[in-house]
Design an enzyme around this catalytic site. Structure first.
Site, PDB file in Angstrom:
ATOM      1  N   ASP A 103       0.837  -1.194   0.000  1.00 39.60           N
ATOM      2  CA  ASP A 103       0.000   0.000   0.000  1.00 39.60           C
ATOM      3  C   ASP A 103       0.875   1.248   0.000  1.00 39.60           C
ATOM      4  OD1 ASP A 103      -2.216  -1.610   0.193  1.00 39.60           O
ATOM      5  OD2 ASP A 103      -2.368  -1.419   2.374  1.00 39.60           O
TER       6      ASP A 103
HETATM    7  N1  URA Z   1      -1.309  -5.885   3.821  1.00 39.34           N
HETATM    8  C1  URA Z   1      -1.806  -4.633   3.824  1.00 39.34           C
HETATM    9  O1  URA Z   1      -2.867  -4.388   4.377  1.00 39.34           O
HETATM   10  N2  URA Z   1      -1.111  -3.683   3.200  1.00 39.34           N
HETATM   11  C2  URA Z   1       0.085  -3.896   2.599  1.00 39.34           C
HETATM   12  O2  URA Z   1       0.677  -2.969   2.060  1.00 39.34           O
HETATM   13  C3  URA Z   1       0.589  -5.199   2.609  1.00 39.34           C
HETATM   14  C4  URA Z   1      -0.123  -6.188   3.224  1.00 39.34           C
END
Ligand code: URA
Length: 258
Positions: A103
Site C-alpha cells: 500500500d
Molecule cells: N497488507 C496490507 O494491508 N497492506 C500492505 O501494504 C501489505 C499487506
C-alpha cells in the site's frame, strides 16, 4: 537458454515484434554469425550484436527496494510518485516490475524483477510465500487476537489462511506485533486487524519468502539481489511445489497482490 527475440526485447530497446523483424532482416549476429530465426535459442553468455553494436547484458534482473511511505506500487502514475521512480532508468527499460504490491503508506521490502515466470509463481495463490510485517495498531493486542489470526479470520469476502501473530508490545492505547501471512490480497493485513477491532497505524514488511530487508539499505534505495538470494527465491517456489499443496496454475489473476 532463451529465445533470441526475447533476449533482444529484454535488452529494453525493442518490442518483441520489432526484435523479430530485425532478426529476420539479418541485422543480428550471435557469436559472429548472422541468425535470422527469432526463435533461435541462445545461451546467457552468447555475444549478441545488433547492427554492429553489442547488446548489453539483458539477463534477468532482480532488485530489492526499501519502499518509503507515500509512494505508489505501480508501474506508472500521472501524478503520484511510484516505486519505478526510485529504480535506475535502465531497469525501467528492461521491463523490471514490482512483484505484488505494498500500500502507499506501507514501507519495507519490495521485490522487482523482469523474470515474469518467477514473479508469477511467487504471487500464485497456491504457492504464496510467507511474508512478515511489523504492524503498529490501535488498542491492546491479546492472545485472543493471536488465536483468531491462527484460526483463519473470516473477512467479508473470504476466510484468510491461518497467519501468525507475535505480540511485541501491548498497551491499552497501542500495540506492536509481527505478522506472518502467506496470502497477499488487497489490504490483507489491515483487513485482518480490522476484523479483530484494531486499526493499523503503521505497516512495514521486512521479509518476503527467503528475502530479508537489509538493515543497511536506506529508505528509498534499491540494490540487486545476490545470486544466493535469487536461488533462494527459486527454491522457495520449488519447495512449495513439493509440500503436497495444490499446485494447479492459478485461475486468472484473482485479486492477489502480494
Ligand atoms: N497488507 C496490507 O494491508 N497492506 C500492505 O501494504 C501489505 C499487506
Amino acid at each position: 537458454m532463451m529465445r533470441l527475440d526475447k533476449y533482444l526485447s529484454q535488452s529494453g530497446e525493442h518490442s518483441r515484434t520489432e526484435a523479430g523483424r530485425l532478426i529476420r532482416s539479418g541485422a543480428v549476429q550471435v557469436n559472429g554469425q548472422v541468425v535470422r530465426k527469432p526463435d533461435t535459442q541462445i545461451s546467457p553468455d552468447a555475444q549478441v550484436v545488433l547492427a554492429g553494436v553489442e547488446i548489453g547484458d539483458s539477463s534477468q534482473q532482480y532488485y530489492l527496494l526499501h519502499k518509503p511511505a507515500g509512494v505508489l506500487t505501480a508501474a506508472r502514475d500521472n501524478r503520484a510518485q511510484t516505486v519505478m521512480d526510485l529504480v535506475p532508468e535502465n531497469l525501467r527499460k528492461r521491463k523490471v516490475l514490482p512483484v505484488g504490491r505494498l500500500d502507499k503508506d506501507t514501507t519495507g521490502l519490495l521485490l522487482l524483477t523482469n523474470d515474469g515466470e518467477l514473479a508469477h509463481f511467487l504471487l500464485s495463490p497456491n504457492r504464496h510465500v510467507w511474508k512478515e510485517y511489523r504492524a503498529t495498531v490501535t488498542g491492546q493486542l491479546t492472545q485472543a487476537d493471536a488465536e483468531a489470526f491462527a484460526n483463519g479470520l473470516q473477512l467479508s469476502d473470504f476466510v484468510a489462511k491461518p497467519a501468525k501473530l507475535t505480540i511485541v508490545e501491548s498497551t491499552p492505547e497501542t500495540s506492536v506485533a509481527l505478522v506472518e501471512v502467506r496470502e497477499g490480497k488487497f489490504h490483507q493485513v489491515k483487513r485482518m486487524f480490522a476484523a479483530t477491532g484494531h486499526e493499523v497505524t503503521a505497516l512495514h514488511r521486512h521479509r518476503f519468502g527467503p528475502l530479508t530487508l537489509p538493515e543497511d539499505l536506506p529508505v528509498g534505495q534499491c540494490r540487486p539481489l545476490t545470486e544466493e538470494e535469487v536461488q533462494a527465491l527459486r527454491d522457495s517456489v520449488k519447495a512449495r511445489r513439493k509440500d503436497g499443496e495444490e499446485i494447479e496454475p492459478p485461475q486468472g489473476k484473482g485479486n492477489d497482490n502480494g
